[in-house]
Design an enzyme around this catalytic site. Structure first.
Site, PDB file in Angstrom:
ATOM      1  CE  LYS A 230      -4.327  -2.000   1.318  1.00  0.00           C
ATOM      2  NZ  LYS A 230      -5.329  -2.280   2.324  1.00  0.00           N
ATOM      3  NE  ARG A 270      -7.255  -8.915   1.050  1.00  0.00           N
ATOM      4  CZ  ARG A 270      -6.941  -8.184  -0.009  1.00  0.00           C
ATOM      5  NH1 ARG A 270      -5.994  -7.270   0.076  1.00  0.00           N
ATOM      6  NH2 ARG A 270      -7.554  -8.380  -1.163  1.00  0.00           N
TER       7      ARG A 270
HETATM    8  N1  PMM Z   1      -7.315  -4.135   1.018  1.00  0.00           N
HETATM    9  C1  PMM Z   1      -7.658  -4.309  -0.279  1.00  0.00           C
HETATM   10  C2  PMM Z   1      -8.663  -5.225  -0.629  1.00  0.00           C
HETATM   11  N2  PMM Z   1      -9.297  -5.959   0.308  1.00  0.00           N
HETATM   12  N3  PMM Z   1      -9.602  -6.544   2.560  1.00  0.00           N
HETATM   13  C3  PMM Z   1      -9.296  -6.368   3.849  1.00  0.00           C
HETATM   14  N4  PMM Z   1      -9.948  -7.075   4.803  1.00  0.00           N
HETATM   15  N5  PMM Z   1      -8.348  -5.474   4.257  1.00  0.00           N
HETATM   16  C4  PMM Z   1      -7.655  -4.711   3.361  1.00  0.00           C
HETATM   17  O1  PMM Z   1      -6.815  -3.890   3.795  1.00  0.00           O
HETATM   18  C5  PMM Z   1      -7.962  -4.864   1.977  1.00  0.00           C
HETATM   19  C6  PMM Z   1      -8.962  -5.807   1.614  1.00  0.00           C
HETATM   20  C7  PMM Z   1      -6.959  -3.515  -1.330  1.00  0.00           C
HETATM   21  O2  PMM Z   1      -5.772  -4.135  -1.726  1.00  0.00           O
HETATM   22  P1  PMM Z   1      -5.635  -5.043  -3.059  1.00  0.00           P
HETATM   23  O3  PMM Z   1      -6.233  -4.242  -4.195  1.00  0.00           O
HETATM   24  O4  PMM Z   1      -4.187  -5.261  -3.234  1.00  0.00           O
HETATM   25  O5  PMM Z   1      -6.376  -6.324  -2.869  1.00  0.00           O
END
Ligand code: PMM
Length: 306
Positions: A230, A270
């Site tokens: 991020k 994650r």
């Molecule tokens: N961040 C993204 C997508 N889904 N879900 C949870 N629970 N927490 C997060 O911080 C989160 C998420 C965005 O990141 P990506 O586009 O790399 O999936």
């Protein structure tokens, strides 16, 4: 600002229906989207998405998180049919192969279809705010549910990034979510909370939240932390002298943040790079084990222990 009625005396260290490796869990990210911020387009067809999910599991992901809608700042929503078409065949195939799969969605019909296809967790970045039917859907499905701190859809979230004290504001807003979710029948023992790093937050706020996970943990719910690649990681790398590092170059720094999160008491991280994330949480587990052996480690407050 905590709600005593919802607060538990101890945060659970295991959740029914999820793997129990005895350390912080690692959730591998599988974005079956053409436009996610760091891996958009890589796994947009079913075969490559399924292969990637199997690869993440083979690399040690405890959970593979399948998403069909990009949530990067400014992203436009996709229709329900499109999100279902992108995710459900992938969830079904991974579940059939024995992979513990979660669905990353804000939409109740997608959550329902994914659970029917074998998903074992619903990961809702809106914490139930985007779809009023989500709470009853999750209550009926009786699966673990991630309620993330969220203020507005991706198109608008940067306009909602003002806080007084970010830790108490996020704490209070999640407490309000908890109240509404449980009022609508969601079993509190199935809920995980997530501070929502990068969602309606500027980089310095993300760091503050990460440094104060203990405060969020006092609500008594397992925490999921999504820091992978991020903006706040890129900002810290740049200010530390590494210059501009594009999202895909942030995996080593992400692993360092995963170790910090696990030491801070995260139940699950994650990540895009599962191998690095797993190494990081294993190091955190070894470190924490030594913290428990009675001697105060230099530089670590006792309150950091989960
Ligand atoms: N961040 C993204 C997508 N889904 N879900 C949870 N629970 N927490 C997060 O911080 C989160 C998420 C965005 O990141 P990506 O586009 O790399 O999936």
């Amino acid at each position: 600002m905590q709600d005593p009625a919802l607060r538990r005396s101890r945060t659970p260290t295991e959740l029914q229906g999820l793997p129990r490796p005895g350390r912080c869990l690692v959730m591998g990210i599988l974005n079956a989207t053409p436009d996610s911020f760091s891996d958009g387009g890589l796994y947009a067809d079913h075969r490559s998405a399924i292969d990637r999910g199997l690869q993440l599991a083979a690399q040690g992901a405890d959970i593979v998180d399948v998403g069909g809608e990009s949530t990067r700042p400014g992203a436009r929503p996709v229709g329900l049919e499109e999100e279902l078409a992108r995710t459900i065949p992938v969830v079904r195939e991974l579940a059939r192969a024995g992979v513990c799969t979660s669905i990353d969605t804000m939409h109740a019909p997608v959550a329902r279809a994914a659970v029917e296809a074998g998903a074992r967790l619903v990961n809702d970045i809106s914490g139930g705010l985007a779809d009023p039917a989500m709470a009853s859907t999750v209550a009926a499905a009786d699966v673990p549910y991630v309620a993330m701190h969220w203020r507005a859809p991706s198109l608008e979230m940067d306009r909602h990034a003002d806080y007084g004290d970010v830790v108490s504001d996020v704490n209070a807003e999640l407490t309000c979510r908890l109240r509404q979710l449980t009022d609508q029948g969601v079993d509190p023992t199935r809920i995980l909370l997530d501070p929502g790093l990068g969602f309606a937050k500027r980089p310095e706020r993300d760091w503050t939240l990460l440094a104060h996970l203990g405060s969020l943990r006092q609500l008594g719910f397992p925490l999921l932390v999504g820091a992978s690649r991020k903006r706040f990681i890129g900002a810290a790398l740049a200010s530390g002298g590494a210059g501009e590092v594009p999202p895909r170059g942030r995996d080593m720094a992400t692993a360092a943040v995963c170790a910090l999160a696990a030491v801070g008491g995260a139940f699950c991280v994650r990540v895009h790079d599962v191998r690095a994330g797993l190494d990081a949480v294993c190091m955190a587990a070894a470190y924490l084990e030594h913290c428990d052996r009675g001697r105060q480690p230099v530089g670590a407050g006792r309150e950091l222990r989960p």
